[in-house]
Structure formats: C-alpha cells, structure tokens
Motif scaffolding. Structure first.
Motif, PDB file in Angstrom:
ATOM      1  N   ASP C 263       1.041  -1.318  -0.049  1.00 57.99           N
ATOM      2  CA  ASP C 263      -0.114   0.089  -0.050  1.00 57.99           C
ATOM      3  C   ASP C 263       0.790   1.289  -0.560  1.00 57.99           C
ATOM      4  O   ASP C 263       0.159   2.174  -0.796  1.00 57.99           O
ATOM      5  N   SER C 314      -7.576 -14.330  -6.971  1.00 55.70           N
ATOM      6  CA  SER C 314      -7.641 -12.735  -5.702  1.00 55.70           C
ATOM      7  C   SER C 314      -7.198 -11.885  -4.681  1.00 55.70           C
ATOM      8  O   SER C 314      -7.265 -10.785  -4.674  1.00 55.70           O
ATOM      9  N   THR C 317      -4.587  -9.771  -6.103  1.00 55.62           N
ATOM     10  CA  THR C 317      -5.711  -8.918  -5.989  1.00 55.62           C
ATOM     11  C   THR C 317      -5.489  -7.568  -5.009  1.00 55.62           C
ATOM     12  O   THR C 317      -5.130  -6.354  -5.281  1.00 55.62           O
ATOM     13  N   SER C 318      -6.468  -8.175  -3.496  1.00 54.11           N
ATOM     14  CA  SER C 318      -7.013  -7.396  -2.761  1.00 54.11           C
ATOM     15  C   SER C 318      -5.206  -6.871  -2.148  1.00 54.11           C
ATOM     16  O   SER C 318      -5.676  -5.830  -1.873  1.00 54.11           O
ATOM     17  N   LEU C 319      -3.985  -7.881  -2.402  1.00 48.07           N
ATOM     18  CA  LEU C 319      -3.549  -7.566  -1.133  1.00 48.07           C
ATOM     19  C   LEU C 319      -1.863  -6.738  -1.829  1.00 48.07           C
ATOM     20  O   LEU C 319      -1.856  -5.755  -1.165  1.00 48.07           O
ATOM     21  N   PHE C 321      -2.079  -4.608  -5.121  1.00 51.86           N
ATOM     22  CA  PHE C 321      -2.792  -3.463  -5.683  1.00 51.86           C
ATOM     23  C   PHE C 321      -2.019  -3.380  -6.689  1.00 51.86           C
ATOM     24  O   PHE C 321      -1.379  -2.510  -7.040  1.00 51.86           O
ATOM     25  N   ALA C 391       1.606  -7.990   4.538  1.00 47.23           N
ATOM     26  CA  ALA C 391       0.199  -8.288   2.714  1.00 47.23           C
ATOM     27  C   ALA C 391       0.905 -10.022   3.271  1.00 47.23           C
ATOM     28  O   ALA C 391      -0.605 -10.093   3.103  1.00 47.23           O
ATOM     29  N   SER C 394      -1.357 -11.751   5.652  1.00 44.85           N
ATOM     30  CA  SER C 394      -3.059 -12.108   5.386  1.00 44.85           C
ATOM     31  C   SER C 394      -3.787 -12.714   4.221  1.00 44.85           C
ATOM     32  O   SER C 394      -4.485 -13.071   4.027  1.00 44.85           O
ATOM     33  N   GLN C 398      -6.629 -15.923   3.759  1.00 45.30           N
ATOM     34  CA  GLN C 398      -7.807 -15.771   2.514  1.00 45.30           C
ATOM     35  C   GLN C 398      -6.932 -17.183   1.800  1.00 45.30           C
ATOM     36  O   GLN C 398      -8.255 -17.608   2.091  1.00 45.30           O
TER      37      GLN C 398
END
Lengths: 328, 267, 542
Positions: C263, C314, C317-319, C321, C391, C394, C398
C-alpha cells in the motif's frame, strides 16, 4: 564534627539510627532480588524451544555442522548439566562478569552500557512529563467544577486506554507527516525525544491522573482539610498545601510501577522510533535465544528499577511522616 | 437511592450492548466475521460496510461485534488474574506478620524488577502465542503493579485512626479486614480494576504488535488493531474502529466503577 | 591552538558556501560528488557484518557496499568480470582458473592475490566460521592453489555448473586475508574488503557508518563509472517499523528505504519526490510448500485439491495493489531457466472436491470440514513473522478461508524465527512458506533433492516439501554438472516439470524486493546478482 553535632542534638541520633537497618535491609533486598531475577531468567529462557548453540553460530536456520555445534557447546559449557551451567554463571556473576552476547559478538556489559543511557533518559523524561500532565489534569478537574471534572476524567480514561504503538504512529502522522514539525524517527538532540516521550507519557498520565484525583478528592473531604478551612485558610491554600501533598503519596508510590511500565513501553517505542535502547535489545535477545544478554538486560533493568523504588520510598518517608514510624 | 445520571445511563446502555455482542453477536451483526471478499478489500466506511472492510474484504463492523466476547474475556480474565493475585499478595504483605510481609514483599520485588512485558514475552515464547497464553501473560505481567498499589494503600489505611480505634475496641483481625480495610482499599481498587480491563486489552494488542497475540483470523480487537497498523497511512478505519471500541469499553467500565464507588460512599 | 583553528574552519566554510553559490546549479544530470546518503533498512540488523558468517539477506544488503566478489552478473544474466577479469574451466570440469586484477588492494593495504582467494574459501569452509549460504555453495570445492602471481585455481570434486553463479553472490565475497586473521568478533564488527565504501562505525540498533574508499578502482564491468564513489559517506540506519520508515522518507530524514509495503508503494506513486525501484530477488519464487512426507499430503490428490481450492489470484489482487505478479514457477521470474505452468494452478473448487472425494475424504463434520476415518482434514501452517510481510500473512488468512470451502481446516501459527525453525525440525507441519535466495537454477537442487530432507545437526533442512524422488535427484545432480547450456536447460526443465506436476508447491509471486528513494537520489541500481542495491554509482542532487 559529626560527633559534636550528635552530642549537641541527642534526639536526632535516634532518628538517624533507624536509617541504618533500613538501608542494610534495602541492600540485602537488592542482592536477593538480583539473584532471584538472574535465576528465574536463566531457567525460564532455557525452557524456550530453540538451541543456544545455534544462536551462537549465526542464529536459527544456519546450516551448521555437527562438529561446529559440538565445538561451541564445549566452548560455552553448554554440554554440562544445566545446574552446573547455572552455578558457573552465578560464579561469574558474583565477580560482575555478565558474559558475552551470543548474537552480538560483544560483551553483555558493553551492550548494556551502550543502551542503558538512552532508555533511562527516555523513561525518566517520560515519567516527569507524565507526572506534570497528570498533576495539571487532576488539579484542573478537581477545582474546575463539574464540567472540568467530567472532561478531565474522560481525557484520563481515554489516554490510559490508548496502545503505545497506535499512539506512536498517530503522533508521527500528525506531527511529522501532516504538520512537518517533528522528525518521525529518532534523531540526536531534544527534538528527536519529543514524540517518543509523548507516546510513553500520555497513557501513563491518564493513569497517574486518575489516582491523583482520587486522593485529592479524598483529601479535600478529609478532617484535616476541614480544620484547615476552619482555621481560615483560603481554598487555594488548602488545595496547594494539603490536597497536593496528599495526592503526591500514591503518585510517588506508583513511580516504581510507572517506571516498570515505561520500560515495557520502551520495547514498542524504541522499535517504532528506531531508538537504540534496552527495550529493543531485550526483544531481539529473547527472539534470538541470546541467554546472557537477556539475563544481563533483566539485571540491568532490575537494578535501575530498584534504584527508582529506593528513591521513591525515601521520598515517601519524607512526604508521609506516618511511614517513618514503620520500620518495614 | 439517587436517580441515574445521564453518564450512568450511557454507560449502562453501552455495557448492555457490549454484553449482548459478547453473548449473541449474531443479533447485532448477522454476517460471518471470517467471510472474505478479496475483491472488496479496503473499502472505506459506507452504508454497506458501516466501519469499512479490511485487507481481506471482511466487514469490520461484523468483526468488531463478533470479537467483543474474546476481547472482553481477555480484559476481564487478565484483570481478574492480575488483581486476584495482587489482592492475595498485597493483603498478605500489608496485614500479615512481619516475616510474611518481608517474604511477600521480596517476592513481589522480584516480580516487579522484571519488566512486565518480559514476563509476558517469556511466557508466550515458552507456551506459544494464542488468546489463552496472552491472557495469562497479561494477568501475570500486571499483577505486581496492582499488588504494590494495594500494599501501599493497606499500609496507609492500617495507620488510619478508625482502624486503630477498631483494634482498641477489640474487633477481630478478620472483622477489621472485612469491615474497615477492604472498603477503604476498594476505592483505589475499583479505579484500578475498571481501568485494568481496558488496559489488559491494550496490553494484549501490544503483544499482537510484537507478533505474540491472538492467532489469525480471530476477530479480536487488539489483533485487529495491530493488523491494521501496517495500513494506517492509507486506510485509517482499520485501526480507528477497533481502537475506538477498546477505548469505549475502558471508558464505560471506568464510569461504572466510579458511580458505584460514589454510591457506596454516599450510602 | 583551538582558537586559531575555529575561525579558520569558519572562513573555509564561508568560502565553500560562496563557491557553492557562485557556481550555477546543475541542470543537467552530471554526477555530483560528496554528501551523505541515509539508507533506512527494514530488514533485521545483522549480527555480524561479515556475510561469510551465517549468510542472510540483511548481511548481503549492507555488505554490497564494502565487499566485492570475483564475478558479477549483468542485466541480461551473463556472468561479467569483477575482481576476476577472466576465467576458464578445465576440460574435465574439475578445476577453474580465475585471473585476478593485479592492481587491487584491500582497504587495509593487503594486495589481492590468489592466496587471498584461498584464505577466503578456506574461511567459508571452516566449520568454526559458521557459514551456511557460502558453505553450501562451495560443497564441491576441494581447494584453491595459485597458478601464478595473478591466477587462482579452484579445484572441484565434481563438475559444478553453478560455480560462477555461486561466486557472484555477496555471501562469497573476497575479504582481506590479513583482516580475517583477527578474531571473529572483531571481524564481525569491521570486515575489510575492496569495495567502494569502508565500515567506519557500527552503533548497534541504530546505524552503520560507511565512508568512501578513496583508493577504490575495482567496479564490476557493468558499473556506470570508474574510480571512487560519488558519495562521501553512507549512514545505514535500522528502522524496523514500516510506517515510521515511510514517514521518515517523506520527511526527508532518510533518502532510501527498503522492504516497502504494497500500500505504501501505491501511496508513493502519487508523490513526485519519491521514486520506486522493483528488483525481485533471484532463486526460488515465494511459494507455499506442501509437506509430502506426512498425512494428508502424502497423497498427491490431496495436495492437488489444496492447490486447486486456494484462490491465490484474488488474494494477490486484494493485498498487493498490482505490485506483485502471480508466479506459476518454482523459480524467480528473473531466472532464465524458470519453467512456468499456469494450467496446473487454476482455482477450481469443484475439481478440489472431486479429488478429495476420490482420496477418501468424503464426509464432512458440523463445521464443514472434511473427515476420513474419524480424522479431520487439518493442516498445520507455521508462519514466520520475520520472513513473511503482513500482506503475505493476510494472504495466508485468505487462503485459509478459501480452502475451507473445500473442507480443509488450516491452522495458522505465527512464530518468531527460532520457534519457527524448531516447529519445522519436529516435522509436524503440513504447510510452510520459506524464502530462499540464490543465484541460478541450482537452487532447485537445494530445495528439492532428497539430500535436502536430511536435517543438518542443527535441525535445519531446505527441502520443506520433503520431495524424495530418485528420478528428480538424478536430473538435478546431472544438471549441476553439465556445462552445455542447452542440455542444462533441458534437464532443469524436466526437473521443474516433476516438481510442479507433483503439486509439491503452490507458487505465489517473486520474492518481493521494493525500494523507495527520494528523487534527489540518482544513479542507484540493484546488482543483478541478488538484487541488493549498490550505492557506488549513486549521487545526491540536492
């Protein structure tokens, strides 16, 4: 000269003689605590999974050979029974030898000497800052009417409930990234100390403030304040002479405890602000199974802690005459 | 009996809500706190997601509600362990015969001399991270602090005139403890306990920050707070809401403690 | 005396200031000499600055500034001269001759000679040194002799096609033989090499001060300039917290940061003062290894079911960027011989369910987890909080959620490094993710040869998937010995096909390695060998 003084003032000798056993007891207590702390840490850290011989040979995961491990175990006496190792350690401890850090390749005394100053400075400045903030809050909320009391107590509770790491990052975002007033990480000089001190002092002041206000309220409702009022002392006089003094007693009693929490907080604060210090050394030493350094730092912190408590007990005795009669 | 003041009403309502959230979280948030929606990650607060979503697209409101039980349990249990131990030691030290005071005080001094976090750290590294170990660790780490306060209060109270009067009147030791000492010590104790609940959650979150807290993906406030810390510059809501609830529970616990204390005093 | 000097200094600095004012500010990008660059690393502080000892990435990062290797790599992946100008392999492949530069001196004045190379190799192979990375890389080396004053001959027990790759790594850098004679503790404090900078001071938990080596003359062949470095000094700071590291970069307190969170990279793209460098590490890709030696992953169908039910794309993609690209290979994307096969790793819950049914995991318990013979389909996943960024942790959460749909119960255990290794040593894990950085495809031999399942005395082993396949072993050993490029490539392709189609690993992405720098920092690049930044060509345009 001293003899003459004593001769002149016989009542003072009785008082003086009470300090001596107190001091001796204190000293004995210090030695006992150091021994116990070293012992507990020594055995506790050996319960942790992980091999100290590996810590010596470049940390976990290093593909060391059996020969090298055996060599290190022999060199550091790790092949001996645990109790013998303990006695050896104690023997060296008595002559002030804390050994060498496994991971840092440096003497433990050296590592502590390098880091103690930073942590002590941080802790002491934070303690003072927290006391001042707490005192101001408590005084304002005790005397400022109902609104002040509610706001003051709310502020205290909120401050006390804020985690250090969250506060630290929020302060960095506010004062450094947004306002640009202060450096985000530790730099030499007083400017670099502001954010770390605020991070440690704010939650602590919430705590101290609560306790101080409790005592102030108690004091304001107590017989001696009533009699002072009856004597015609003004409300400010009553407050500053009696309530404040009364509030100081539990606050001073808390100083030792506060120092302990500051050291714990220092682990987090030193990591975030990248300040060298004992807190950070301790965390990495535990993670690396660096037995001598862990014990060394714990002993260092214990010594500093006992210095602080001895001083606060002394202050306690001066502020609260009742305790002077108590020989404990 | 006085009427309830507005702050008390507020405190009671919030506590009631927290209790409902802890016991039947589904009533307040029907969703699944662990359900991930990777393509809806990092959404800011909106009507669909009151408190936004986290890095895995989980609804933060649902996670907070479902995390209430675990978080409050950590707070309550850790404080109970801490204050319980402290009460035993503090009273032993403050009331017992001289040798017992000496022994307990030395023992406490040893505990004190350990930085609280180290006690917790060692305990967790030995027994492995998790909610149970971090709760016990926090209890252990905070006990010496409480004990010290209790002991010093006992010492102060013991010298108080009314207790001397009770001794002169020939009241038994137990009666003196129950009728005079405890109520007087309880003033500071209440403040400590109520503050301690929030404080214990905060401690547990600090342990999470150091990588020693609740095991993912558990929805525990402290763990959520520390997981959101990485993203604090970009996505404020991930830390704001868990933090808000930690502070809120600490505040209402303190308010409740305060008003109870005042009622005790006035009655 | 002091009184006279102070005004003199003042005068001199005023003169300097005036000189600075009078000259026009450089509009072109002509390099400027001087200044101190502050580098803030989020990696762990090394316990020893000599990368021979142990040998991990944090050591490589800083050692790149003061130590140099015999050879280097260019962007195209070719081996290029560094301290050695020429090299040749003997016909039987059992010895290599390296011609050394004749004009190079270590910063303590010791000349670079074949003997120095011999001392370094011996130092790496000495168990007392405690080298892990270097030690493994030199497994086939039997000794070093000097052919003449400038030629060192390395003799081998078997041909080694990975030797040049190995020697390009910072963990096998050449240090002053005089300095290596000192005790290890001293050498750890101040290793002596031939590099563009010299270790001056190391204040633990704070910083390492590096100053320019004014006699420097040995840049690698692909460097942008010759002669000494532009920067007068480097302050190498340790800033473990990622949020404060980025805040320090924004504030200008530091000039370069590493270990940048996804991020933050996105946030930095909006800032014109900050430049982003993406330099993925060589060697293995970041992957999850499935322990094939114990149930339930001793059944290939269960391994495939796990991989099919894990929605990696997925999660990335979500974590991340868009900062990390999905990998379908056992090797990093910068490895030329890497084989990538997306068809094996498609997300398909139905296929996973079918596979699990076929493997006998037909029942489900009340929570939806699969059950067989009264045992739940449970997987233990020790996660190293030191090696996996938030990340990535996380991402594991997921995957835990998506594989739950298929009926897997994944138990994540975040652990510190020592406990993590201890957990692996007990062989009670089913899943694990461990980075491994090494130059060249020979990393496959370390990670998948059955030799790698035997724990070292310390309990360490690298083959976490516990692949024990004689055919694979033969391929990997042969590949490490042939020098014909086409044959080597074909052997490594066959080996990777076995690894990928056996569902031993779930590739995620390259080992992430992102740097952010202030735009005043010019000419910084990552060395293509192991992607560590070199500050030799770097200058500050302030």
């Amino acid at each position: 000269m001293a003899a003459a003084l004593i001769g002149e003032a016989p009542p003072r000798t009785r008082k003086r003689r009470r300090w001596l056993p107190w001091l001796l007891l204190r000293l004995g207590g210090v030695v006992f605590v150091l021994w116990a702390v070293a012992t507990v840490t020594f055995f506790a850290i050996r319960l942790i999974p992980g091999d100290p011989a590996e810590a010596i040979l470049g940390g976990p995961g290093s593909q060391t050979s059996a020969a090298a491990l055996a060599q290190v175990r022999a060199a550091y006496g790790l092949d001996q029974p645990l109790f013998l190792q303990y006695l050896h350690y104690l023997g060296r401890l008595v002559v002030g030898d804390l050994g060498r850090s496994y991971a840092l390749h440096d003497s433990v005394i050296g590592v502590i000497a390098q880091n103690l100053g930073g942590t002590l400075l941080l802790a002491v400045v934070s303690l003072i800052a927290a006391s001042l903030i707490a005192l101001a809050l408590a005084a304002w909320s005790t005397r400022g009417g109902r609104a002040a009391a509610s706001i003051g107590s709310l502020l205290e509770v909120v401050a006390a409930a804020v985690p250090h790491f969250w506060l630290a990052i929020s302060l960095i975002l506010l004062f450094s990234s947004f306002l640009g007033w202060l450096p985000p990480v530790s730099v030499p000089g007083p400017l670099g100390l502001v954010l770390p001190v605020l991070t440690l002092a704010l939650p602590l002041s919430g705590f101290l403030g609560q306790v101080m206000r409790e005592s102030m309220l108690d004091a304001m409702a107590s017989p001696f304040v009533l009699s002072a009022r009856a004597r015609g002392e003004s409300e400010s006089e009553v407050f500053w002479l009696h309530a404040l003094r009364h509030a100081a007693i539990p606050a001073i009693g808390l100083a030792g405890w506060a120092f302990g929490t500051l050291i714990s907080g220092a682990v987090v604060v030193e990591t975030i602000f990248a300040r060298p210090g004992l807190g950070r050394s301790l965390l990495s030493a535990v993670q690396q199974r660096d037995v001598p350094l862990v014990i060394g730092v714990v002993i260092g912190v214990a010594l500093a802690y006992m210095l602080v408590t001895t001083l606060t007990d002394l202050a306690d005795r001066i502020v609260d005459p009742r305790l002077r009669e108590d020989a404990r | 009996m006085r009427r309830f003041r507005p702050v008390e009403v507020f405190a009671i309502v919030v506590i009631a809500l927290l209790v409902i959230a802890a016991v039947v979280p589904g009533a307040l948030a029907p969703g699944d706190p662990l359900a991930i929606h990777p393509l809806e990650s990092f959404r800011p607060p909106s009507f669909a997601h009151l408190f936004g979503t986290d890095e895995s697209g989980r609804d933060i409101y649902t996670r907070i509600v479902h995390g209430t039980g675990a978080s409050l349990l950590i707070g309550l249990t850790a404080t109970a362990i801490g204050v319980g131990l402290a009460l035993v030691f503090g009273l032993l030290a403050g009331l017992g015969p001289r040798w017992l005071d000496f022994g307990t005080t030395r023992f406490l001094e040893v505990l004190f001399a350990f930085p609280g976090l180290l006690l917790a750290l060692l305990f967790i590294v030995i027994y492995g991270p998790g909610v149970v170990t971090s709760t016990i660790a926090v209890g252990l780490a905070t006990a010496p602090g409480y004990a010290r306060i209790i002991r010093s209060q006992v010492l102060v109270v013991r010298r108080a005139p009314y207790l001397e009067a009770a001794t002169v009147l020939g009241r038994s030791r137990t009666s003196r403890i129950i009728h005079h000492l405890l109520p007087n010590v309880s003033g500071s104790l209440f403040v400590l306990v109520t503050l301690g609940i929030g404080q214990s959650i905060v401690w547990a979150s600090s342990l999470s920050y150091l990588g020693l807290g609740a095991v993912p993906p558990a929805a525990e406030w402290g763990a959520m707070l520390s997981a959101g810390r990485t993203y604090i510059t970009s996505f404020w809501w991930m830390t704001f809401f868990p933090g808000l609830f930690i502070v809120l529970s600490a505040v209402v616990a303190t308010m409740l403690g305060r008003s109870l204390q005042q009622r005790l005093r006035s009655s | 005396m002091k009184r006279i000097i102070t005004p003199l200094i003042a005068l001199a600095s005023i003169a300097l200031l005036l000189a600075g004012c009078s000259s026009p500010s450089p509009t072109s990008s002509a390099p400027v000499s001087g200044g101190t660059l502050v580098y803030a690393t989020g990696d762990a502080e090394p316990t020893c600055l000599d990368p021979h000892v142990g040998g991990n990435y944090p050591q490589a990062l800083v050692a790149t500034q003061y130590l140099e290797s015999l050879v280097s790599k260019n962007k195209a992946g070719d081996i290029i001269p560094w301290l050695a100008t020429k090299w040749s392999e003997s016909k039987n492949g059992l010895s290599w001759d390296f011609t050394l530069r004749s004009d190079v001196k270590f910063t303590d004045g010791t000349p670079l000679t074949p003997d120095a190379v011999a001392v370094n190799i011996a130092h790496l192979q000495d168990p007392a040194t405690g080298s892990s990375t270097g030690y493994l890389a030199l497994a086939k080396v039997t000794g070093v002799t000097s052919v003449d004053a400038h030629t060192a001959r390395i003799t081998l027990s078997a041909p080694d096609s990975a030797l040049l790759d190995s020697l390009s790594q910072p963990w096998l850098a050449i240090e002053s033989p005089t300095a290596l004679k000192r005790s290890q503790d001293v050498n750890c404090q101040s290793p002596v090499g031939t590099g563009p900078f010299v270790v001056k001071k190391w204040v633990r938990q704070q910083s390492i001060t590096l100053v320019r080596n004014n006699g420097y003359n040995s840049p690698p062949a692909d460097a942008a300039h010759r002669g000494k470095a532009y920067l007068a000094s480097i302050e190498w700071r340790f800033l473990p917290d990622s949020a404060s590291r980025y805040a320090a970069l924004q504030a200008g307190t530091v000039d370069v940061i590493d270990n940048v969170q996804p991020d933050t990279i996105v946030a930095a793209k909006g800032s014109k003062n900050i430049v982003h460098i993406d330099a993925p590490r060589p060697g293995a890709s970041n992957r999850i290894e499935l322990n094939s030696s114990i149930a339930p992953f001793d059944d290939q169908r269960v391994r495939e079911a796990f991989i099919r039910s894990a929605d990696v794309n997925s999660a990335i993609t979500s974590l991340f960027f868009g900062t990390a690209k999905r990998s379908y290979s056992a090797l990093s994307s910068i490895e030329a011989l890497g084989v990538s096969d997306p068809t094996l790793f498609g997300y398909d819950q139905k296929a996973a369910a079918k596979l699990l049914d076929a493997a006998g995991w037909t029942q489900r318990d009340a929570s939806g987890y699969r059950v067989k013979d009264g045992k739940r389909l449970e997987l233990e996943f020790p996660v190293s909080t030191n090696q996996s960024i938030p990340a990535e942790q996380s991402l594991f959460e997921q995957l835990q959620a998506t594989t739950k749909e298929a009926g897997f119960k994944v138990n994540l255990h975040p652990l510190d490094l020592s406990s993590w290794y201890a957990a692996l040593g007990k062989n009670q894990y089913n899943l694990v993710s461990a980075p491994y950085t090494k130059v060249g495809p020979d990393v496959l031999r370390i990670l998948f040869d059955s030799e790698g399942t035997k724990p070292a005395p310390s309990g360490y082993f690298a083959n976490h998937a516990q692949v024990k396949d004689p055919a694979l072993d033969t391929l990997l050993v042969t590949a490490s010995e042939v020098s014909d490029p086409a044959e080597r490539a074909s052997l490594y392709k066959q080996a990777q096909d076995i690894v990928l189609s056996g569902y031993y690993i779930l590739p995620l992405y390259d080992q992430q390695n992102h740097y952010l720098l202030r735009s005043a920092v010019k000419g910084l690049r990552a060395l293509p060998s192991v992607s560590t930044p070199t500050l030799y060509d770097t200058w500050l345009q302030r």
